[in-house]
Design a protein around this motif. Sequence first.
Motif, PDB file in Angstrom:
ATOM      1  N   UNK A   1       0.826  -1.205   0.000  1.00 55.23           N
ATOM      2  CA  UNK A   1       0.000   0.000   0.000  1.00 55.23           C
ATOM      3  C   UNK A   1       0.865   1.263   0.000  1.00 55.23           C
ATOM      4  N   UNK A   2       1.948   1.264   0.791  1.00 51.33           N
ATOM      5  CA  UNK A   2       2.837   2.436   0.851  1.00 51.33           C
ATOM      6  C   UNK A   2       3.514   2.676  -0.502  1.00 51.33           C
ATOM      7  N   UNK A   3       4.024   1.610  -1.095  1.00 57.29           N
ATOM      8  CA  UNK A   3       4.720   1.752  -2.374  1.00 57.29           C
ATOM      9  C   UNK A   3       3.743   2.132  -3.491  1.00 57.29           C
ATOM     10  N   UNK A   4       2.511   1.613  -3.417  1.00 55.50           N
ATOM     11  CA  UNK A   4       1.522   1.951  -4.439  1.00 55.50           C
ATOM     12  C   UNK A   4       1.139   3.429  -4.352  1.00 55.50           C
ATOM     13  N   UNK A   5       1.097   3.955  -3.133  1.00 52.85           N
ATOM     14  CA  UNK A   5       0.829   5.385  -2.994  1.00 52.85           C
ATOM     15  C   UNK A   5       1.943   6.217  -3.629  1.00 52.85           C
ATOM     16  N   UNK A   6       3.189   5.765  -3.491  1.00 53.63           N
ATOM     17  CA  UNK A   6       4.302   6.470  -4.139  1.00 53.63           C
ATOM     18  C   UNK A   6       4.148   6.430  -5.658  1.00 53.63           C
TER      19      UNK A   6
ATOM     20  N   UNK B   1      -7.309   9.382  -7.321  1.00 52.96           N
ATOM     21  CA  UNK B   1      -7.642   9.771  -5.949  1.00 52.96           C
ATOM     22  C   UNK B   1      -8.334   8.645  -5.195  1.00 52.96           C
ATOM     23  N   UNK B   2      -9.231   7.945  -5.869  1.00 49.64           N
ATOM     24  CA  UNK B   2      -9.938   6.830  -5.231  1.00 49.64           C
ATOM     25  C   UNK B   2      -8.974   5.701  -4.883  1.00 49.64           C
ATOM     26  N   UNK B   3      -8.053   5.426  -5.779  1.00 52.73           N
ATOM     27  CA  UNK B   3      -7.061   4.379  -5.521  1.00 52.73           C
ATOM     28  C   UNK B   3      -6.177   4.733  -4.328  1.00 52.73           C
ATOM     29  N   UNK B   4      -5.784   6.011  -4.238  1.00 49.11           N
ATOM     30  CA  UNK B   4      -4.931   6.418  -3.120  1.00 49.11           C
ATOM     31  C   UNK B   4      -5.681   6.305  -1.792  1.00 49.11           C
ATOM     32  N   UNK B   5      -6.990   6.619  -1.808  1.00 45.36           N
ATOM     33  CA  UNK B   5      -7.786   6.488  -0.591  1.00 45.36           C
ATOM     34  C   UNK B   5      -7.913   5.019  -0.180  1.00 45.36           C
ATOM     35  N   UNK B   6      -8.097   4.124  -1.165  1.00 41.26           N
ATOM     36  CA  UNK B   6      -8.175   2.693  -0.853  1.00 41.26           C
ATOM     37  C   UNK B   6      -6.844   2.182  -0.294  1.00 41.26           C
ATOM     38  N   UNK B   7      -5.732   2.680  -0.851  1.00 48.06           N
ATOM     39  CA  UNK B   7      -4.422   2.290  -0.326  1.00 48.06           C
ATOM     40  C   UNK B   7      -4.263   2.781   1.111  1.00 48.06           C
TER      41      UNK B   7
ATOM     42  N   UNK C   1      -6.716   3.262   3.227  1.00 47.59           N
ATOM     43  CA  UNK C   1      -7.579   2.399   4.041  1.00 47.59           C
ATOM     44  C   UNK C   1      -6.876   1.080   4.356  1.00 47.59           C
ATOM     45  N   UNK C   2      -6.138   0.545   3.376  1.00 42.75           N
ATOM     46  CA  UNK C   2      -5.399  -0.704   3.598  1.00 42.75           C
ATOM     47  C   UNK C   2      -4.291  -0.501   4.628  1.00 42.75           C
ATOM     48  N   UNK C   3      -3.636   0.664   4.588  1.00 40.45           N
ATOM     49  CA  UNK C   3      -2.609   0.976   5.584  1.00 40.45           C
ATOM     50  C   UNK C   3      -3.221   1.005   6.989  1.00 40.45           C
ATOM     51  N   UNK C   4      -4.386   1.628   7.114  1.00 44.68           N
ATOM     52  CA  UNK C   4      -5.066   1.705   8.408  1.00 44.68           C
ATOM     53  C   UNK C   4      -5.457   0.318   8.919  1.00 44.68           C
ATOM     54  N   UNK C   5      -6.019  -0.501   8.029  1.00 50.13           N
ATOM     55  CA  UNK C   5      -6.461  -1.837   8.433  1.00 50.13           C
ATOM     56  C   UNK C   5      -5.291  -2.722   8.838  1.00 50.13           C
TER      57      UNK C   5
END
Length: 303
Positions: free
Chosen positions: A233-238, A249-255, A257-261
């Motif tokens: 998730x961290x690397x995908x945000x980069x 933007x939606x993909x970054x929010x899902x990433x 959310x995955x970091x939080x979970x």
Amino acid sequence: MSMVLFASVVRVADGLPLSASTDYEQEKDLQETKRHLKGLSKKLNQFPDRCTLKSGPYNVNFIYSLGVGYLMVCTGNYPNVLAFCFLDELQKEFIITYDSKRISSAVRPYSFIEFDTFIQKTKQRYNSPRSLSTKINLADMQTEIKLRPPYQLSPEDLQAINGFSVRATSKYKGIAPTQMLEPATLPGIVSCVLSVLCGGLNLLRGVHAIESILQNDDEDFNYVIAFFLGTAACLYQCYLFAYFSIWRNSKSFLAFALICLSNMYLYELRNIWQILFHVAVGAFMTLQIRLRQPLGKAPDYNV
């Protein structure tokens, strides 16, 4: 008054005109704009598939697909969303009416001149924007333009069109200009570095968790999955920060959310400050992705 003035359909491979609207306008600026349109029609495949060129008081818009280009001249105050809806209608009707073999085998200019009737009717509709029939699919096109705005052709592009520059046309090979993002800011770079750091920490802890499992069968393998998901998730945000992507933007929010979970699941292995650090970095990265917009993003037209 905002209106569509001229439209044409051409074959992309060689710029052969296939059909065009009847035009009686002799105004000097308009004739100059049509000259630019004619030059564009011969070089469409050297540009992105959706572009806008400002030429004095007029705009030239074009799209192309399946070997056929659709171009138009309109007044400078004509809304982009209507202009590209107009071109989209021409494209759909032309594809339905003529098969690809007939298009590729055409030899004479204006072999499909009968299509002019449809162009003229559609032009009349789009020159009456209050007409209900004109508003078909406006919402879909508005969304499409926001996600993938038309590339704004520059004076250098205009020189390339008119044959004054050869090198200028080669810059579109590879990544299309519509996918280029605004320059990265310092907060964006810092957030990217922190995100890579968090991904590296997750990866390191994941490797250590695998070693613990090999030494002790009682260890929970789900911890390994949580660490690796956090890394991904961290690397995908980069990646989303660096490159354009549809629904970015939606993909970054899902990433995020995955970091939080993943951090919620790892609460037994991390203290509250470590969890807050990872979540805060993910939130900061998500904000920077949202702030870094594509170059030449189309304005929100109210039609």
